[in-house]
Write an enzyme that holds these catalytic residues in place. Structure first.
Site, PDB file in Angstrom:
ATOM      1  N   ALA A   1       8.348   2.285  -4.348  1.00  0.00           N
ATOM      2  CA  ALA A   1       7.726   1.889  -3.078  1.00  0.00           C
ATOM      3  C   ALA A   1       8.668   2.218  -1.933  1.00  0.00           C
ATOM      4  O   ALA A   1       9.679   1.560  -1.724  1.00  0.00           O
ATOM      5  CB  ALA A   1       7.422   0.395  -3.091  1.00  0.00           C
TER       6      ALA A   1
ATOM      7  N   TYR B   1      17.196  -2.120   5.647  1.00  0.00           N
ATOM      8  CA  TYR B   1      15.963  -1.803   4.905  1.00  0.00           C
ATOM      9  C   TYR B   1      15.715  -0.303   4.933  1.00  0.00           C
ATOM     10  O   TYR B   1      15.489   0.324   3.893  1.00  0.00           O
ATOM     11  CB  TYR B   1      14.803  -2.547   5.554  1.00  0.00           C
ATOM     12  CG  TYR B   1      13.466  -2.395   4.861  1.00  0.00           C
ATOM     13  CD1 TYR B   1      13.251  -2.899   3.585  1.00  0.00           C
ATOM     14  CD2 TYR B   1      12.397  -1.778   5.509  1.00  0.00           C
ATOM     15  CE1 TYR B   1      12.009  -2.782   2.964  1.00  0.00           C
ATOM     16  CE2 TYR B   1      11.153  -1.669   4.891  1.00  0.00           C
ATOM     17  CZ  TYR B   1      10.965  -2.173   3.629  1.00  0.00           C
ATOM     18  OH  TYR B   1       9.731  -2.054   3.018  1.00  0.00           O
TER      19      TYR B   1
END
Ligand code: UDP
Length: 327
Positions: free
Chosen positions: A115, A146
């Site tokens: 993902a 992130y």
């Protein structure tokens, strides 16, 4: 029976994936360390003889007995306030966690889908974003933990594909919403819906002219499933190209929820992307996929879900004052 491992199984997308694979007749092994996930999202599967759950942190060595046909790596904090609270875990799950799962895929001769995210494009200078755009990311900004973990994750995945011949798939997920989102994850849809249900004003960050494109979860899961089953190993955008400003979006939520509250403006978090819209030409071409659920229908279903939360759950907001996590 084909066996699939889904990491982040108790999270928003992970739990929907577990349902989808169970319905498709797979044996599903869910894994989650429950930092941001919640067992209530998969509680209904515990009685299912084709489902098992491992409470495990994938940044540590991952052991799964028996064979595996597929791995889907969906474990990661995924909302900006989460990365700010747990930045090191965010970096570790995208890097060390991905490394462990690629190693597991290699050992089991399994196909693995990773993902990734529209955040690899950062605050994009190309609009809409095509897969060949390299992105505009601030490595040391609040989202860097992130964004860079996910960029590293893509590189590592491609290295396993090129060096070991591993069967890999990379999905770049754009803003997705639907039932089972965490009410207090800080993202705009649960934030606005929670505010409407509690009778609070809706908080827009910045002047609200920033745009997003929201994909309903069923469409997202369909795209991911098709990508996993395809023979395409390069990154593919999956999202809904229907773009809207946050101002207009707040108005839609006010209309949908019938709240009498007003909109209040708060400072825009640092490095908050100004615009975001997936170019899904590639997904249409190679997967014959495009989103089917329009926002009105998707938001209604999502609101129905949030309305089922108890008054206690609605009040139990860890992050009521979002600003304290942003600066
Ligand atoms: N946002 C907002 N009010 C909120 C929460 C978010 O105006 O209460 C804005 C946020 O600044 C961003 C957009 O809504 O511009 C989408 O934010 P989200 O956290 O959902 O995801 P992002 O796409 O930024 O990762």
């Amino acid at each position: 029976m084909k066996r699939v491992l889904i990491t982040g199984a108790a999270g928003f997308l992970g739990s929907h994936l577990c349902d989808r694979f169970i319905n498709e007749g797979f044996y599903v092994i869910g894994m989650d360390n429950l930092i941001t996930g919640d067992l209530k999202n998969i509680a209904h599967l515990f009685k299912n003889e084709h489902f098992e759950f491992y409470h495990h942190d994938v940044t540590k060595f991952v052991h799964v007995p028996g064979n595996l046909d597929y791995i889907l790596h969906f474990a990661s904090p995924a909302s900006p306030i989460d990365y700010l609270k747990i930045p090191i875990q965010t970096l570790k799950v995208g890097s060390l966690g991905t490394h462990n799962l690629l190693g597991l895929a290699k050992a089991k001769n399994a196909r693995i889908l990773i993902a990734s995210t529209s955040e690899v494009y950062g605050d994009p200078l190309v609009h809409p974003q095509t897969e060949d755009y390299y992105g505009n990311v601030n490595t040391i900004g609040p989202r860097g933990v992130y964004d860079e973990a996910k960029r590293f994750q893509e590189s590592l995945t491609m290295a396993y594909h090129n060096f070991h011949g591993l069967e890999t798939r990379i999905v770049r997920i754009f803003n997705t919403y639907g039932p089972k989102m965490r009410l207090n994850d800080g993202r705009v849809i649960p934030a606005f819906m929670g505010q409407a249900l509690r009778g609070e004003d809706l908080t827009i960050f910045g002047n609200g002219t920033q745009t997003r494109s929201f994909c309903y979860v069923d469409d997202q899961i369909e795209g991911i499933f098709k990508l996993l089953m395809s023979d395409y190993h390069l990154p593919v955008n999956i999202g809904n190209p229907h773009e809207i400003t946050i101002n207009d979006f707040a108005k839609e939520i006010i209309k949908l929820t019938g709240t009498n509250q007003k909109i209040i403006y708060k400072p825009l978090p640092e490095n908050d992307p100004l615009q975001r819209q997936p170019d899904i030409t590639l997904a249409k071409k190679i997967l014959n996929w495009e989103p089917k659920v329009n926002r009105e229908v998707g938001l209604q279903k999502t609101f129905e879900y949030f309305k089922t939360l108890s008054a206690e759950e609605l009040q139990k907001e860890e992050h009521k004052d979002f600003s304290k996590y942003i600066y």
